[in-house]
Design a protein around this motif. Structure first.
Motif, mmCIF file in Angstrom:
data_model
loop_
_atom_site.group_PDB
_atom_site.id
_atom_site.type_symbol
_atom_site.label_atom_id
_atom_site.label_comp_id
_atom_site.label_asym_id
_atom_site.label_seq_id
_atom_site.Cartn_x
_atom_site.Cartn_y
_atom_site.Cartn_z
ATOM 1 N N ALA A 151 1.026 -1.208 -0.006
ATOM 2 C CA ALA A 151 -0.033 -0.119 0.010
ATOM 3 C C ALA A 151 0.731 1.372 -0.076
ATOM 4 O O ALA A 151 0.337 2.195 -0.243
ATOM 5 C CB ALA A 151 -0.791 -0.061 1.205
ATOM 6 N N ASN A 152 2.086 1.238 0.487
ATOM 7 C CA ASN A 152 2.987 2.377 0.686
ATOM 8 C C ASN A 152 2.360 3.414 1.200
ATOM 9 O O ASN A 152 2.402 4.652 0.952
ATOM 10 C CB ASN A 152 3.419 2.487 -0.933
ATOM 11 C CG ASN A 152 4.756 3.583 -0.942
ATOM 12 O OD1 ASN A 152 5.573 3.328 -0.245
ATOM 13 N ND2 ASN A 152 4.899 4.164 -2.035
ATOM 14 N N GLY A 153 1.723 3.142 2.104
ATOM 15 C CA GLY A 153 0.866 4.346 3.013
ATOM 16 C C GLY A 153 -0.520 4.741 2.480
ATOM 17 O O GLY A 153 -1.130 5.604 3.087
ATOM 18 N N GLY A 154 -0.768 4.020 1.270
ATOM 19 C CA GLY A 154 -2.166 4.406 0.632
ATOM 20 C C GLY A 154 -3.057 3.536 0.974
ATOM 21 O O GLY A 154 -2.977 2.771 1.957
ATOM 22 N N GLU A 155 -4.447 3.600 0.329
ATOM 23 C CA GLU A 155 -5.374 2.569 0.521
ATOM 24 C C GLU A 155 -4.776 0.785 0.431
ATOM 25 O O GLU A 155 -4.233 0.778 -0.457
ATOM 26 C CB GLU A 155 -6.577 2.815 -0.550
ATOM 27 C CG GLU A 155 -7.410 4.189 -0.047
ATOM 28 C CD GLU A 155 -8.701 4.403 -0.923
ATOM 29 O OE1 GLU A 155 -8.696 3.400 -1.658
ATOM 30 O OE2 GLU A 155 -9.278 5.317 -0.789
ATOM 31 N N GLY A 156 -5.613 0.015 1.234
ATOM 32 C CA GLY A 156 -5.438 -1.233 1.169
ATOM 33 C C GLY A 156 -5.739 -1.710 -0.233
ATOM 34 O O GLY A 156 -6.915 -1.249 -0.911
ATOM 35 N N ARG A 157 -4.810 -2.499 -1.029
ATOM 36 C CA ARG A 157 -4.870 -3.162 -2.081
ATOM 37 C C ARG A 157 -4.905 -4.681 -2.208
ATOM 38 O O ARG A 157 -3.901 -4.909 -1.268
ATOM 39 C CB ARG A 157 -4.316 -2.450 -3.400
ATOM 40 C CG ARG A 157 -4.728 -0.867 -3.272
ATOM 41 C CD ARG A 157 -5.972 -0.643 -4.003
ATOM 42 N NE ARG A 157 -6.249 0.869 -3.800
ATOM 43 C CZ ARG A 157 -7.212 1.515 -4.611
ATOM 44 N NH1 ARG A 157 -8.041 0.805 -5.526
ATOM 45 N NH2 ARG A 157 -7.549 2.751 -4.457
ATOM 46 N N HIS A 177 -7.260 -3.609 -8.355
ATOM 47 C CA HIS A 177 -7.616 -2.459 -8.451
ATOM 48 C C HIS A 177 -6.422 -1.831 -7.770
ATOM 49 O O HIS A 177 -6.283 -1.835 -6.699
ATOM 50 C CB HIS A 177 -9.009 -2.185 -7.799
ATOM 51 C CG HIS A 177 -9.324 -0.570 -8.025
ATOM 52 N ND1 HIS A 177 -10.471 -0.179 -7.093
ATOM 53 C CD2 HIS A 177 -8.921 0.268 -8.635
ATOM 54 C CE1 HIS A 177 -10.596 1.025 -7.406
ATOM 55 N NE2 HIS A 177 -9.631 1.228 -8.423
ATOM 56 N N LEU A 178 -5.620 -1.069 -8.546
ATOM 57 C CA LEU A 178 -4.475 -0.674 -8.170
ATOM 58 C C LEU A 178 -4.648 0.772 -7.872
ATOM 59 O O LEU A 178 -5.785 1.445 -7.752
ATOM 60 C CB LEU A 178 -3.332 -0.478 -9.365
ATOM 61 C CG LEU A 178 -2.964 -1.921 -9.893
ATOM 62 C CD1 LEU A 178 -1.552 -1.524 -10.779
ATOM 63 C CD2 LEU A 178 -2.701 -2.824 -8.890
ATOM 64 N N ASP A 179 -3.763 1.500 -6.840
ATOM 65 C CA ASP A 179 -3.757 2.556 -6.099
ATOM 66 C C ASP A 179 -4.000 3.890 -7.198
ATOM 67 O O ASP A 179 -3.568 3.918 -8.230
ATOM 68 C CB ASP A 179 -2.530 3.009 -5.602
ATOM 69 C CG ASP A 179 -2.499 4.350 -4.661
ATOM 70 O OD1 ASP A 179 -2.830 4.014 -3.563
ATOM 71 O OD2 ASP A 179 -1.982 5.257 -5.086
ATOM 72 N N SER A 182 -0.789 7.330 -6.728
ATOM 73 C CA SER A 182 0.450 7.436 -7.031
ATOM 74 C C SER A 182 1.264 6.189 -7.928
ATOM 75 O O SER A 182 0.842 5.203 -7.781
ATOM 76 C CB SER A 182 1.565 7.223 -5.446
ATOM 77 O OG SER A 182 2.521 6.920 -5.728
ATOM 78 N N GLU A 183 1.865 6.800 -8.794
ATOM 79 C CA GLU A 183 2.383 5.941 -9.805
ATOM 80 C C GLU A 183 3.480 5.126 -9.172
ATOM 81 O O GLU A 183 3.571 4.037 -9.461
ATOM 82 C CB GLU A 183 2.825 6.778 -10.855
ATOM 83 C CG GLU A 183 3.684 6.081 -11.849
ATOM 84 C CD GLU A 183 2.858 5.085 -12.974
ATOM 85 O OE1 GLU A 183 3.123 4.428 -13.496
ATOM 86 O OE2 GLU A 183 1.652 5.345 -12.742
ATOM 87 N N ALA A 184 4.083 5.372 -8.055
ATOM 88 C CA ALA A 184 5.237 4.672 -7.374
ATOM 89 C C ALA A 184 4.724 3.700 -6.768
ATOM 90 O O ALA A 184 5.124 2.594 -6.781
ATOM 91 C CB ALA A 184 5.886 5.843 -6.463
ATOM 92 N N THR A 185 3.576 4.103 -5.942
ATOM 93 C CA THR A 185 2.937 2.786 -5.437
ATOM 94 C C THR A 185 2.414 1.785 -6.492
ATOM 95 O O THR A 185 2.470 0.611 -6.217
ATOM 96 C CB THR A 185 1.648 3.437 -4.522
ATOM 97 O OG1 THR A 185 2.139 4.329 -3.521
ATOM 98 C CG2 THR A 185 0.932 2.196 -3.851
ATOM 99 N N ARG A 186 1.513 2.374 -7.463
ATOM 100 C CA ARG A 186 1.263 1.289 -8.612
ATOM 101 C C ARG A 186 2.306 0.561 -9.150
ATOM 102 O O ARG A 186 2.094 -0.732 -9.330
ATOM 103 C CB ARG A 186 0.634 2.130 -9.663
ATOM 104 C CG ARG A 186 -0.710 2.753 -9.285
ATOM 105 C CD ARG A 186 -1.375 3.080 -10.499
ATOM 106 N NE ARG A 186 -0.860 4.399 -11.272
ATOM 107 C CZ ARG A 186 -1.304 5.523 -10.844
ATOM 108 N NH1 ARG A 186 -2.060 5.838 -9.728
ATOM 109 N NH2 ARG A 186 -0.824 6.759 -11.465
#
Length: 282
Positions: A151-157, A177-179, A182-186
């Motif tokens: 998740a890199n600090g974002g929503e759970g995926r 369903h990706l983040d 953030s492209e870095a998180t994706r």
């Protein structure tokens, strides 16, 4: 509540913790009632090797036209295809959340309305329930798994995967369903998907909302191991009211499948357009 669908959902939890509804198909290049999920039926085994898939971000069934939840409209989008999709990858699905109905399992409701088997894959706990992705399948689900993505600090995926069989040939069908920020998180999520897919026993088709265009780093990363479903001129999938970007895709392993048509359906049932692809098994 049908026993098989109830059992699938319980096992998932335990194992992993008014407008005119006329839809049309926009083409461009670029079911039997559910029974025991562990048994391959004679009818399913006799199905043609050619099969159809759909990937659809349903936005919890909220239409941008009515701004209300209408799961029947979503079901109609699936049921009214000819032929009807055999496998459907759904994103943005609520299960027992207060915002969509604390007693409503949207994956189960859509399975009942379409006469298909289902599996739900939690991305995160939300609003008293769960939020994530689901798969509807014409064919009995032989196995299913949920994979947590970084998740890199974002929503759970997460990525969800089922195993099915057609003509005696097993394969995997997956949803993600990706983040959305953030492209870095994706890119981290795409790297993890590649790592996991390499370990799958059978070839896979992966459908979902990747929040990434065909030329993005995320899609480029996924193409290191899988093939993007469209060969240029990828269909625009969002928004449904004004399609101007291609972010919903299918990826597949060429060792397992040949891909034929690939197109969207014009409908206002959600804020994304559903994506259709037809395949044959190698």
């Amino acid at each position: 509540m049908k026993a098989a669908n109830f059992l699938l959902y319980i096992l998932s939890v335990l194992a992993f913790t008014g407008c005119s509804k006329v839809d049309s198909e926009l083409k461009s290049e670029g079911a039997g009632v559910p029974g025991k999920a562990s048994v391959q039926t004679t009818e399913a085994a006799a199905a043609a090797t050619t099969f159809k898939t759909m990937s659809y971000n349903i936005h919890r069934g909220i239409s941008p036209v009515t701004n209300t939840i209408d799961l029947q409209w979503i079901a109609d989008v699936i049921n009214n295809r000819n032929p009807k999709p055999d496998l459907v990858a759904l994103q943005e699905v609520d299960v027992f959340t207060d915002r969509s109905g604390s007693t409503i399992n949207q994956a189960k409701v859509l399975a009942e309305k379409t006469g298909m088997y289902f599996a739900f894959f939690r991305a995160m706990y939300y609003d008293g329930g769960e939020y994530g992705d689901a798969i509807l399948s014409k064919y009995p689900i032989r196995a299913y798994y949920r994979y947590v993505l970084p998740a890199n600090g974002g929503e759970g995926r997460s990525m969800g995967m089922i195993e099915v069989m057609i003509d005696g040939k097993p394969f995997n069908f997956a949803v993600t369903h990706l983040d959305h920020v953030s492209e870095a998180t994706r890119l981290l999520q795409a790297t993890e998907i590649n790592r996991m897919v390499k370990d799958f026993r059978y070839p896979v088709i992966l459908g979902g909302d990747f929040n990434a265009t065909p030329g993005s780093s995320t899609v480029t990363k996924l193409k290191e191991y899988m093939v993007l479903g469209c060969n240029g001129g990828c269909p625009l999938t969002a928004s449904a009211a004004n399609p101007n970007v291609s972010i919903d895709h299918f990826f597949y392993e060429s060792r397992g499948f040949n891909r034929f048509d690939y197109y969207t359906i014009v409908t206002q049932a959600s804020d994304h357009l559903p994506l259709i692809a037809t395949w044959t098994l190698k």
